[in-house]
Design a protein around this motif. Sequence first.
Motif, mmCIF file in Angstrom:
data_model
loop_
_atom_site.group_PDB
_atom_site.id
_atom_site.type_symbol
_atom_site.label_atom_id
_atom_site.label_comp_id
_atom_site.label_asym_id
_atom_site.label_seq_id
_atom_site.Cartn_x
_atom_site.Cartn_y
_atom_site.Cartn_z
ATOM 1 N N LEU A 11 56.928 16.236 18.111
ATOM 2 C CA LEU A 11 55.869 16.958 18.823
ATOM 3 C C LEU A 11 54.870 17.576 17.859
ATOM 4 N N ALA A 12 55.364 18.165 16.792
ATOM 5 C CA ALA A 12 54.467 18.784 15.807
ATOM 6 C C ALA A 12 53.569 17.735 15.171
ATOM 7 N N THR A 13 54.147 16.574 14.851
ATOM 8 C CA THR A 13 53.369 15.498 14.230
ATOM 9 C C THR A 13 52.301 14.975 15.185
ATOM 10 N N VAL A 14 52.699 14.736 16.444
ATOM 11 C CA VAL A 14 51.744 14.239 17.446
ATOM 12 C C VAL A 14 50.656 15.272 17.689
ATOM 13 N N SER A 15 51.025 16.548 17.800
ATOM 14 C CA SER A 15 50.039 17.612 18.036
ATOM 15 C C SER A 15 49.036 17.672 16.904
ATOM 16 N N ALA A 16 49.522 17.584 15.677
ATOM 17 C CA ALA A 16 48.625 17.659 14.519
ATOM 18 C C ALA A 16 47.662 16.483 14.501
ATOM 19 N N SER A 17 48.155 15.297 14.919
ATOM 20 C CA SER A 17 47.288 14.116 14.875
ATOM 21 C C SER A 17 46.196 14.175 15.933
ATOM 22 N N PHE A 18 46.367 15.042 16.962
ATOM 23 C CA PHE A 18 45.362 15.155 18.009
ATOM 24 C C PHE A 18 44.669 16.517 17.993
ATOM 25 N N ALA A 19 44.646 17.168 16.829
ATOM 26 C CA ALA A 19 43.919 18.434 16.712
ATOM 27 C C ALA A 19 42.439 18.152 16.942
ATOM 28 N N LEU A 20 41.772 19.038 17.661
ATOM 29 C CA LEU A 20 40.360 18.843 17.950
ATOM 30 C C LEU A 20 39.508 19.453 16.846
ATOM 31 N N PRO A 21 38.432 18.770 16.453
ATOM 32 C CA PRO A 21 37.542 19.335 15.440
ATOM 33 C C PRO A 21 36.861 20.592 15.965
ATOM 34 N N ILE A 22 36.731 21.592 15.118
ATOM 35 C CA ILE A 22 36.098 22.851 15.516
ATOM 36 C C ILE A 22 34.994 23.190 14.527
ATOM 37 N N VAL A 23 33.804 23.469 15.056
ATOM 38 C CA VAL A 23 32.681 23.909 14.230
ATOM 39 C C VAL A 23 32.849 25.401 13.974
ATOM 40 N N ASN A 24 32.841 25.794 12.720
ATOM 41 C CA ASN A 24 32.953 27.205 12.354
ATOM 42 C C ASN A 24 31.595 27.885 12.534
ATOM 43 N N ASN A 25 31.563 28.962 13.313
ATOM 44 C CA ASN A 25 30.341 29.744 13.508
ATOM 45 C C ASN A 25 29.184 28.896 14.049
ATOM 46 N N GLU A 85 18.115 22.184 4.691
ATOM 47 C CA GLU A 85 19.293 21.626 5.340
ATOM 48 C C GLU A 85 20.356 22.697 5.516
ATOM 49 N N ILE A 86 21.058 22.643 6.642
ATOM 50 C CA ILE A 86 22.291 23.404 6.802
ATOM 51 C C ILE A 86 23.379 22.380 7.084
ATOM 52 N N ALA A 87 24.571 22.620 6.555
ATOM 53 C CA ALA A 87 25.637 21.626 6.673
ATOM 54 C C ALA A 87 26.992 22.316 6.729
ATOM 55 N N GLN A 88 27.966 21.592 7.256
ATOM 56 C CA GLN A 88 29.325 22.123 7.345
ATOM 57 C C GLN A 88 30.328 20.980 7.317
ATOM 58 N N ASP A 89 31.418 21.161 6.562
ATOM 59 C CA ASP A 89 32.521 20.204 6.572
ATOM 60 C C ASP A 89 33.435 20.543 7.749
ATOM 61 N N ILE A 90 33.704 19.547 8.579
ATOM 62 C CA ILE A 90 34.507 19.745 9.785
ATOM 63 C C ILE A 90 35.728 18.829 9.709
ATOM 64 N N GLY A 91 36.894 19.395 9.915
ATOM 65 C CA GLY A 91 38.132 18.623 9.923
ATOM 66 C C GLY A 91 38.671 18.477 11.332
ATOM 67 N N GLY A 92 39.765 17.727 11.464
ATOM 68 C CA GLY A 92 40.433 17.574 12.754
ATOM 69 C C GLY A 92 40.036 16.339 13.528
ATOM 70 N N PHE A 93 39.266 15.450 12.922
ATOM 71 C CA PHE A 93 38.897 14.209 13.603
ATOM 72 C C PHE A 93 40.065 13.230 13.605
ATOM 73 N N VAL A 94 40.123 12.379 14.600
ATOM 74 C CA VAL A 94 41.084 11.286 14.650
ATOM 75 C C VAL A 94 40.315 10.010 14.326
ATOM 76 N N ILE A 95 40.730 9.317 13.294
ATOM 77 C CA ILE A 95 40.027 8.115 12.847
ATOM 78 C C ILE A 95 39.953 7.089 13.981
ATOM 79 N N GLY A 96 38.753 6.571 14.192
ATOM 80 C CA GLY A 96 38.529 5.568 15.231
ATOM 81 C C GLY A 96 38.143 6.133 16.581
ATOM 82 N N GLU A 97 38.301 7.443 16.762
ATOM 83 C CA GLU A 97 37.937 8.061 18.033
ATOM 84 C C GLU A 97 36.464 8.477 18.020
ATOM 85 N N THR A 98 35.865 8.546 19.206
ATOM 86 C CA THR A 98 34.449 8.863 19.339
ATOM 87 C C THR A 98 34.274 10.299 19.824
#
Length: 196
Positions: A11-25, A85-98
């Motif tokens: 469950l922990a592994t599956v949950s982590a793989s489907f974490a949603l990307p979050i924009v900070n601020n 330019e303003i930019a931010q690194d965002i994590g939590g994406f699932v490769i291949g998902e839109t």
Amino acid sequence: MKKKVAILVTLATVSASFALPIVNNGSFEETQTAVRTIQEGVVDGWDYSPGFEKGLMPAYEATFAFDVPADDGNQFAYLWVPGNEIAQDIGGFVIGETYQIQWSERARPGYTGNLWVLMDGVTIDAAHAVSDGAWVTGSATFTATATSHRLRFYHNGVWDTMTFVDNVSVVPEPATLGLVGIVGGCMLFIRKRFMI
């Protein structure tokens, strides 16, 4: 007991793989300001390009924003000079998902702004004119090729046009969101079935 531990790990592994990307601020509210700021470097989760004139603008700022409210909260980002330019690194994406990148845009009253939106070095919303009439929601779809990507808002208009950005978010497309819902439902079923 071993079965329960194995299920928890799964469950922990599956949950982590489907974490949603979050924009900070995404609404530029973390540092409140009563005056227009001139930023360079990292501010509240966003990287501001080096150089002159981009930063935070309070709603109804008297010199440049006049009667412009924030689209969300009490302030927004502004880009004034070509190349800003303003930019931010965002994590939590699932490769291949839109995903759908959403933001609000508006120009300085009396002017037409200009904005490009890029993910890493790839343009996801080409340079376009930004109206001064009202806040407008912009959006672009993006398919993840890694678990982390760099979202960039780039101003390429002429000097003094000033483009405003607010309310930035990343929303999974329905197929991705449905997959997250299925995983969540399975997790609830497993939890009830095995009384974890």
